[in-house]
Scaffold this active site. Structure first.
Site, PDB file in Angstrom:
ATOM      1  N   CYS A 205     129.916 106.551  -1.247  1.00 54.94           N
ATOM      2  CA  CYS A 205     131.380 106.479  -1.163  1.00 54.94           C
ATOM      3  C   CYS A 205     131.897 105.055  -1.284  1.00 54.94           C
ATOM      4  CB  CYS A 205     131.836 107.067   0.170  1.00 54.94           C
ATOM      5  SG  CYS A 205     131.070 106.249   1.564  1.00 54.94           S
TER       6      CYS A 205
HETATM    7  C1  LIG Z   1     126.953 108.546   2.588  1.00 55.80           C
HETATM    8  S1  LIG Z   1     125.222 108.370   2.614  1.00 55.80           S
HETATM    9  C2  LIG Z   1     124.715 109.995   3.084  1.00 55.80           C
HETATM   10  C3  LIG Z   1     124.410 110.153   4.543  1.00 55.80           C
HETATM   11  C4  LIG Z   1     123.905 111.496   4.940  1.00 55.80           C
HETATM   12  N1  LIG Z   1     124.728 112.572   4.452  1.00 55.80           N
HETATM   13  C5  LIG Z   1     123.783 111.630   6.451  1.00 55.80           C
HETATM   14  O1  LIG Z   1     124.433 112.476   7.037  1.00 55.80           O
HETATM   15  O2  LIG Z   1     123.020 110.870   7.068  1.00 55.80           O
HETATM   16  C6  LIG Z   1     124.840 108.296   0.899  1.00 55.80           C
HETATM   17  C7  LIG Z   1     123.364 108.210   0.603  1.00 55.80           C
HETATM   18  O3  LIG Z   1     123.192 108.262  -0.823  1.00 55.80           O
HETATM   19  C8  LIG Z   1     122.021 107.558  -1.119  1.00 55.80           C
HETATM   20  N2  LIG Z   1     122.050 107.248  -2.574  1.00 55.80           N
HETATM   21  C9  LIG Z   1     122.869 106.387  -3.218  1.00 55.80           C
HETATM   22  N3  LIG Z   1     122.588 106.395  -4.527  1.00 55.80           N
HETATM   23  C10 LIG Z   1     121.586 107.282  -4.723  1.00 55.80           C
HETATM   24  C11 LIG Z   1     120.875 107.725  -5.859  1.00 55.80           C
HETATM   25  N4  LIG Z   1     121.122 107.228  -7.088  1.00 55.80           N
HETATM   26  N5  LIG Z   1     119.914 108.660  -5.705  1.00 55.80           N
HETATM   27  C12 LIG Z   1     119.637 109.148  -4.469  1.00 55.80           C
HETATM   28  N6  LIG Z   1     120.274 108.754  -3.344  1.00 55.80           N
HETATM   29  C13 LIG Z   1     121.229 107.832  -3.477  1.00 55.80           C
HETATM   30  C14 LIG Z   1     122.082 106.349  -0.195  1.00 55.80           C
HETATM   31  O4  LIG Z   1     120.786 105.789   0.001  1.00 55.80           O
HETATM   32  C15 LIG Z   1     122.684 106.949   1.074  1.00 55.80           C
HETATM   33  O5  LIG Z   1     121.673 107.289   1.984  1.00 55.80           O
END
Ligand SMILES: C[S@@+](CC[C@H](N)C(=O)[O-])C[C@H]1O[C@@H](n2cnc3c(N)ncnc32)[C@H](O)[C@@H]1O
Length: 457
Positions: free
Chosen positions: A102
């Site tokens: 985000c």
């Molecule tokens: C907002 S956090 C999600 C947190 C999770 N829903 C929780 O409740 O703990 C977004 C996540 O997306 C992951 N992320 C970002 N880009 C990504 C990608 N290209 N592939 C996989 N994961 C990714 C980040 O590492 C991060 O952990």
């Protein structure tokens, strides 16, 4: 009103999903994308879902997730849709959930839609390709008006999902934190807005205060009930405490802070490092502001010299949070194993999480609807419309509204987009219930009128 306080412990596999089977006799299978350290998965598991696979590209988040929730999180770049989508389709999930990155939407970020905002479209691609019955997406409020979400929404609607889109405040869903988040819940074949009433009804009327979590223990302090009134009750866990004779109990609201309490200077206010010119000090009787990576930084001299006018206590005397505190505010159990990660990464994972009590509350509403235990509401202005447009007397209005409710029960809480599918399902339910001819035609007519009203709205 409910306050579901984050439980301590309970992160083991054994607690997983007791007593929560569906009509089909099994739990709903969930795949989580962008799963981080597992806040959302923890909440959904507590609601009764079976989270069978999770993905994230950050190795330490995958490790933390796996140690605490079972070894089904995989390190992968979800941008590689061509490799991962077929794998997810084969798992045949009942629901796909995720909080795509985000930062590109966040008020704390650059506000320029870029690579990371694109993951909102990627999330929709995964849903459309696997075609689960349900999905749930979480994001910052700002995502609502983004080009990325507009594209994703169009793809999801074209794939036949009805959408319930709402901004919720976590403080009304069992979390002591004013955290506003965009939640979109989709179900295949439904009308838009199908779950909004249930989500709104699940909210507690008052926000959850920090005291609900920290009432008897703040950071490294513990409450030992004094044997004589007027004596000290709060002790540091690092120092010697009084002889414990059944003294551990929640700190009563009537407890008067004692000047020798180990947190005496701290109970009047808690410091959360603010952005720009926002307030920094909060009382225990209100929710925290939204937790971010830097929330637990100490007040700077510039803030102490020029505090926010609404601070309930001086920032210099306010309690500064520990990492354990921010994790608790985000709904992680105290024994969540964060080992092997840098302190900065842990702060980031905590800040990123969907607070688990909020995920659990939303998950419960999905399960209730899936089981036919809740139904979309019949708004009051439908009655006004019947009286005005159809010239109905009050008794007739009441009967018509009751018949619409009855139709929705017969449809198992479904709010089907396709009128043909709805009529077909209704006729099947009439047969099954053996309803009289007259009752059937009354219900059909009431539902027709309801749809007419909806079209006009
Ligand atoms: C907002 S956090 C999600 C947190 C999770 N829903 C929780 O409740 O703990 C977004 C996540 O997306 C992951 N992320 C970002 N880009 C990504 C990608 N290209 N592939 C996989 N994961 C990714 C980040 O590492 C991060 O952990």
């Amino acid at each position: 009103m409910f306050f579901e306080v984050a439980e301590s412990g309970g992160s083991s596999l054994a607690e997983s999903h007791a007593g929560l089977d569906l009509q089909s006799g099994r739990s709903m299978k969930v795949v989580e994308l962008y799963a981080g350290a597992g806040g959302m998965s923890l909440g959904l598991r507590r609601a009764g879902f079976d989270v069978i696979r999770a993905y994230d590209h950050m190795q330490c988040a995958v490790d933390v997730y796996n140690r605490n929730l079972g070894y089904h999180s995989i390190r992968a770049d979800l941008g590689d849709v061509a490799s991962i989508a077929p794998e997810i389709s084969k798992l045949r999930p009942d629901m796909i959930v995720g909080g795509p990155p985000c930062q590109d939407f966040s008020p704390a970020g650059a506000r320029i839609e870029g690579e990371r905002a694109n993951h909102t479209r990627t999330f929709a691609l995964y849903v459309c390709s696997a075609g689960p019955r349900w999905f749930m997406m979480e994001n910052v409020q700002r995502a609502r008006n983004s080009a990325a979400w507009a594209d994703a929404r169009e793809m999801l609607a074209n794939a036949g999902y009805g959408l319930s889109q709402i901004v919720v405040n976590a403080a009304h869903y069992g979390v002591p934190q004013k955290r506003q988040r965009l939640i979109v819940i989709g179900r295949r074949g439904e009308r838009d807005g199908f779950l909004l009433g249930s989500i709104q009804e699940a909210a507690s009327p008052v926000p959850m205060p920090l005291r609900a979590v920290f009432g008897d223990q703040l950071g490294d302090h513990v409450y030992n009930h004094p044997r004589t009134p007027g004596r000290r009750g709060v002790w540091s866990v690092d120092g010697p405490s009084p002889t414990i004779r059944n003294a551990r109990r929640p700190q009563p609201a009537s407890y008067e802070p004692h000047r020798n309490d180990s947190n005496y200077n701290q109970v009047t206010g808690l410091y959360f490092r603010p952005f720009h010119d926002a307030r920094g000090v909060y009382s225990l009787d209100e929710p925290a502001p939204s937790i971010v990576r830097t929330s637990r930084e100490r007040p700077r001299s510039s803030y102490i010299a020029s505090p926010h006018p609404d601070d309930p206590a001086p920032a210099s005397a306010a309690y500064v949070l520990t990492q354990k505190d921010t994790a608790r505010i985000q709904g992680f159990p105290e024994d969540w194993d964060w080992s092997g990660c840098t302190s900065r990464d842990i702060d980031q994972m905590i800040a990123n999480a969907v607070p688990s009590p909020m995920a659990a509350a939303l998950g419960r509403e999905i399960l209730r609807r899936e089981r036919g235990e809740s139904h979309p509401g019949v708004p009051g202005n439908f009655g006004q419309w019947l009286a005005k447009e159809k010239k109905m007397a009050p008794q007739m209005v009441a009967n018509t509204k009751w018949r619409v409710k009855r139709a929705r029960q017969l449809l198992g809480g479904r709010d089907l987009q396709c009128q043909g599918a709805e009529s077909h399902a209704l006729e099947a339910a009439f047969e099954q219930e053996g309803l009289a001819k007259g009752t059937r035609s009354d219900i059909r007519r009431a539902l027709r009128q309801f749809r007419e009203w909806q079209e006009q709205m």
